[in-house]
Design a protein around this motif. Structure first.
Motif, mmCIF file in Angstrom:
data_model
loop_
_atom_site.group_PDB
_atom_site.id
_atom_site.type_symbol
_atom_site.label_atom_id
_atom_site.label_comp_id
_atom_site.label_asym_id
_atom_site.label_seq_id
_atom_site.Cartn_x
_atom_site.Cartn_y
_atom_site.Cartn_z
ATOM 1 N N GLY A 209 12.242 -5.092 -1.196
ATOM 2 C CA GLY A 209 10.773 -6.311 -1.135
ATOM 3 C C GLY A 209 10.278 -6.148 0.301
ATOM 4 O O GLY A 209 9.127 -6.393 0.264
ATOM 5 N N HIS A 210 10.162 -5.186 1.364
ATOM 6 C CA HIS A 210 10.037 -5.009 2.431
ATOM 7 C C HIS A 210 9.941 -4.157 2.718
ATOM 8 O O HIS A 210 9.268 -3.750 3.825
ATOM 9 C CB HIS A 210 11.346 -6.006 4.054
ATOM 10 C CG HIS A 210 11.751 -7.527 3.594
ATOM 11 N ND1 HIS A 210 12.483 -7.878 2.345
ATOM 12 C CD2 HIS A 210 10.905 -8.605 4.121
ATOM 13 C CE1 HIS A 210 12.691 -9.287 2.186
ATOM 14 N NE2 HIS A 210 11.824 -9.508 4.078
ATOM 15 N N LEU A 278 11.906 -16.278 -4.509
ATOM 16 C CA LEU A 278 11.283 -17.118 -4.016
ATOM 17 C C LEU A 278 9.595 -16.146 -3.829
ATOM 18 O O LEU A 278 8.272 -16.389 -4.124
ATOM 19 C CB LEU A 278 10.948 -17.014 -2.578
ATOM 20 C CG LEU A 278 12.281 -17.971 -2.410
ATOM 21 C CD1 LEU A 278 13.459 -18.347 -2.862
ATOM 22 C CD2 LEU A 278 12.639 -19.102 -0.876
ATOM 23 N N ARG A 279 10.086 -14.720 -3.178
ATOM 24 C CA ARG A 279 9.068 -13.454 -3.370
ATOM 25 C C ARG A 279 8.119 -13.429 -4.220
ATOM 26 O O ARG A 279 6.442 -13.256 -4.425
ATOM 27 C CB ARG A 279 9.490 -12.527 -3.019
ATOM 28 C CG ARG A 279 9.656 -11.961 -1.012
ATOM 29 C CD ARG A 279 10.825 -11.054 -0.556
ATOM 30 N NE ARG A 279 11.473 -10.456 -0.658
ATOM 31 C CZ ARG A 279 11.914 -9.865 -2.309
ATOM 32 N NH1 ARG A 279 11.308 -9.270 -2.780
ATOM 33 N NH2 ARG A 279 12.827 -9.323 -2.337
ATOM 34 N N ASN A 357 5.721 -7.496 -0.001
ATOM 35 C CA ASN A 357 5.472 -8.390 0.919
ATOM 36 C C ASN A 357 4.022 -7.674 0.943
ATOM 37 O O ASN A 357 3.152 -9.400 0.949
ATOM 38 C CB ASN A 357 6.050 -8.708 2.516
ATOM 39 C CG ASN A 357 8.086 -9.227 1.525
ATOM 40 O OD1 ASN A 357 8.185 -9.808 1.097
ATOM 41 N ND2 ASN A 357 8.619 -8.976 2.506
ATOM 42 N N ARG A 358 3.719 -6.716 1.386
ATOM 43 C CA ARG A 358 2.119 -6.781 1.662
ATOM 44 C C ARG A 358 1.155 -6.361 0.611
ATOM 45 O O ARG A 358 2.366 -5.893 0.145
ATOM 46 C CB ARG A 358 2.155 -5.335 3.052
ATOM 47 C CG ARG A 358 2.319 -6.450 3.915
ATOM 48 C CD ARG A 358 2.911 -5.052 4.940
ATOM 49 N NE ARG A 358 4.162 -4.387 4.914
ATOM 50 C CZ ARG A 358 5.438 -5.331 4.648
ATOM 51 N NH1 ARG A 358 4.870 -6.270 5.935
ATOM 52 N NH2 ARG A 358 6.634 -5.217 4.100
ATOM 53 N N ILE A 393 2.760 -10.998 -0.438
ATOM 54 C CA ILE A 393 3.518 -12.494 -0.691
ATOM 55 C C ILE A 393 2.023 -13.550 0.490
ATOM 56 O O ILE A 393 2.384 -14.686 0.734
ATOM 57 C CB ILE A 393 4.328 -13.314 -0.163
ATOM 58 C CG1 ILE A 393 4.936 -12.059 1.233
ATOM 59 C CG2 ILE A 393 5.242 -12.130 -0.673
ATOM 60 C CD1 ILE A 393 6.104 -12.691 2.196
ATOM 61 N N GLU A 394 0.812 -13.026 0.734
ATOM 62 C CA GLU A 394 0.021 -13.106 1.574
ATOM 63 C C GLU A 394 -0.475 -14.636 0.696
ATOM 64 O O GLU A 394 -0.821 -15.047 -0.098
ATOM 65 C CB GLU A 394 -0.966 -12.443 1.775
ATOM 66 C CG GLU A 394 -0.862 -10.966 2.178
ATOM 67 C CD GLU A 394 -0.693 -10.233 1.538
ATOM 68 O OE1 GLU A 394 -0.556 -8.970 1.931
ATOM 69 O OE2 GLU A 394 -0.574 -10.236 -0.084
ATOM 70 N N ASN A 395 -1.717 -15.512 1.952
ATOM 71 C CA ASN A 395 -2.013 -16.620 1.597
ATOM 72 C C ASN A 395 -3.146 -15.947 0.365
ATOM 73 O O ASN A 395 -3.521 -15.618 0.474
ATOM 74 C CB ASN A 395 -2.126 -17.512 2.298
ATOM 75 C CG ASN A 395 -1.263 -18.349 3.459
ATOM 76 O OD1 ASN A 395 -1.041 -17.459 4.791
ATOM 77 N ND2 ASN A 395 -0.846 -19.052 3.112
#
Length: 408
Positions: A209-210, A278-279, A357-358, A393-395
């Protein structure tokens, strides 16, 4: 633990292995060789008994990750590799031989598509089919067919294979059914529910994920009868027959070909996996919102996302998947330049990779599918102006605003 939720099982997976000092994370074991006070212990490991002799085949850290992925995939055994491509290539080269025939979806990740040519150069026949159509899959079968390989959601056009029907077909014909579950992951889709024999995942994507570790996995679901498979070497036809296939992949792949994962990478993937649910909930929610926004925008010709009712396999995705994934692609209207658009985005990063995540984006034709040529791209449904996005996962509001200003 099968009745527990996905994340509950994953976050407690390591500590239930009775780690030293009450640790909740499996430690990183960097040792390459493992010594024995009694040489019989070393002999036992070489003869197939549990234990560690050399890091190319296993370490305690690797075992902990494999245990975790096995739980995610609902399988009987898992092997991890240095990358998703290592997992895919190892599976093909250890279970297929010259003269065998492989039926394969023609909607494939670019590097996997490239591997098909390599297999053919080794004397393995490959037939590429529209895997969304079970009739095409059935029509491709030959006397020497051994395996069917598909992806759950295709990259980048998001076609969804006829997963259930192919599973029934493979079960009836005693074919190994291999599913690349990377774009859905085990969180969104349980591949054992459609009778997959082997489940392949690029751990580099949603599991880790990262964007900080490469890795891949192969899980045996336990659903295929390896006693019926002609390519298992005699030396591996011992003990529980459910383990024959994975044993051959391990010996011929990890031991002989050396596509092993490092303990450091295994640790990063293992820790990253704890937040996968969650992600992915956030990423899938963002992706659906962006897809709906883009589909209504006057500068967008077409959006490819399984969560849109306009998607040809929307009903399949809704029935089989927990959510619709976090990959989407789109075509701009004629006269608009996708590179100009991408350069105007502020939050979105121009980069290859998925499941980060991005949010990442790239022009498909000149990058990840440039090598295959125009004709093959057209057969896969890839336009020359297509943009692929891996949603992060940004807003949500920030992500939509960024696309709005870039398209303006």
């Amino acid at each position: 633990m099968s009745e527990q939720g996905f994340t509950t099982k994953i976050v407690h997976s390591d500590r239930l292995l009775n780690l030293e000092y009450g640790a909740v994370h499996a430690p990183i074991h960097n040792s390459v060789p493992y010594g024995f006070d009694d040489v019989q212990g070393l002999i036992d490991v070489f003869q197939g008994k549990p234990g560690h002799a050399y890091a190319r085949q296993s370490t305690p850290t690797i075992d902990a990750l494999q245990h975790k992925i096995q739980q995610m995939d609902n399988g009987v055994a898992t092997l991890v590799f240095a990358s998703g491509m290592a997992a895919i290539v190892t599976t093909f080269l250890t279970l297929l031989k010259s003269g065998d025939h492989l039926i394969c979806s023609r909607f494939l990740f670019g590097n996997t598509n490239s591997i098909m040519g390599t297999l053919q150069s080794y004397g393995i026949e490959v037939t590429l089919v529209d895997a969304t159509n079970i009739d095409e899959v059935k029509a491709a079968q030959k006397e020497n067919t051994r395996m069917v390989f598909v992806e759950t959601i295709a990259n980048p056009v998001t076609q969804i294979s006829a997963l259930e029907a192919i599973g029934d077909f493979c079960e009836a014909q005693k074919l190994v059914y291999v599913i690349d579950n990377t774009l859905t992951s085990s969180y969104l889709f349980d591949a054992t529910s459609v009778k997959a024999s082997l489940i392949i995942t690029s751990l580099s994507k949603y599991v880790a994920g990262h964007g900080n570790a490469l890795g891949g996995s192969v899980t045996d679901s336990g659903l295929f009868d390896w006693e019926t498979y002609p390519n298992i070497f005699a030396g591996y036809q011992k003990g529980d027959s459910k383990m024959w296939g994975i044993s051959q992949i391990k010996k011929k792949g990890l031991r002989d070909m050396g596509g092993c994962l490092s303990s450091q990478a295994a640790h990063l993937i293992s820790v990253g996996s704890e937040t996968m649910e969650l992600r992915m909930d956030r990423q899938c929610d963002n992706a659906l919102a962006l897809a709906e926004f883009l589909e209504k925008h006057p500068k967008i010709e077409k959006v490819y996302y399984p969560g849109l009712k306009s998607h040809p396999q929307y009903d399949v995705a809704k029935r089989l998947f927990k959510a619709f994934g976090a990959i989407l692609s789109f075509d701009l209207i004629e006269g608009e330049d996708c590179c100009v658009l991408l350069n105007k985005l502020n939050i979105v990063i121009n980069a290859t990779h998925l499941g980060d995540n991005r949010t990442l984006a790239l022009p498909v034709a000149p990058t990840i599918y440039g090598e295959m040529g125009l004709e093959t791209r057209q057969k896969m449904g890839i336009s020359e102006s297509m943009v692929r996005c891996s949603i992060g996962i940004e807003n949500k509001a920030d992500l939509l605003k960024d696309f709005e200003q870039a398209l303006a």
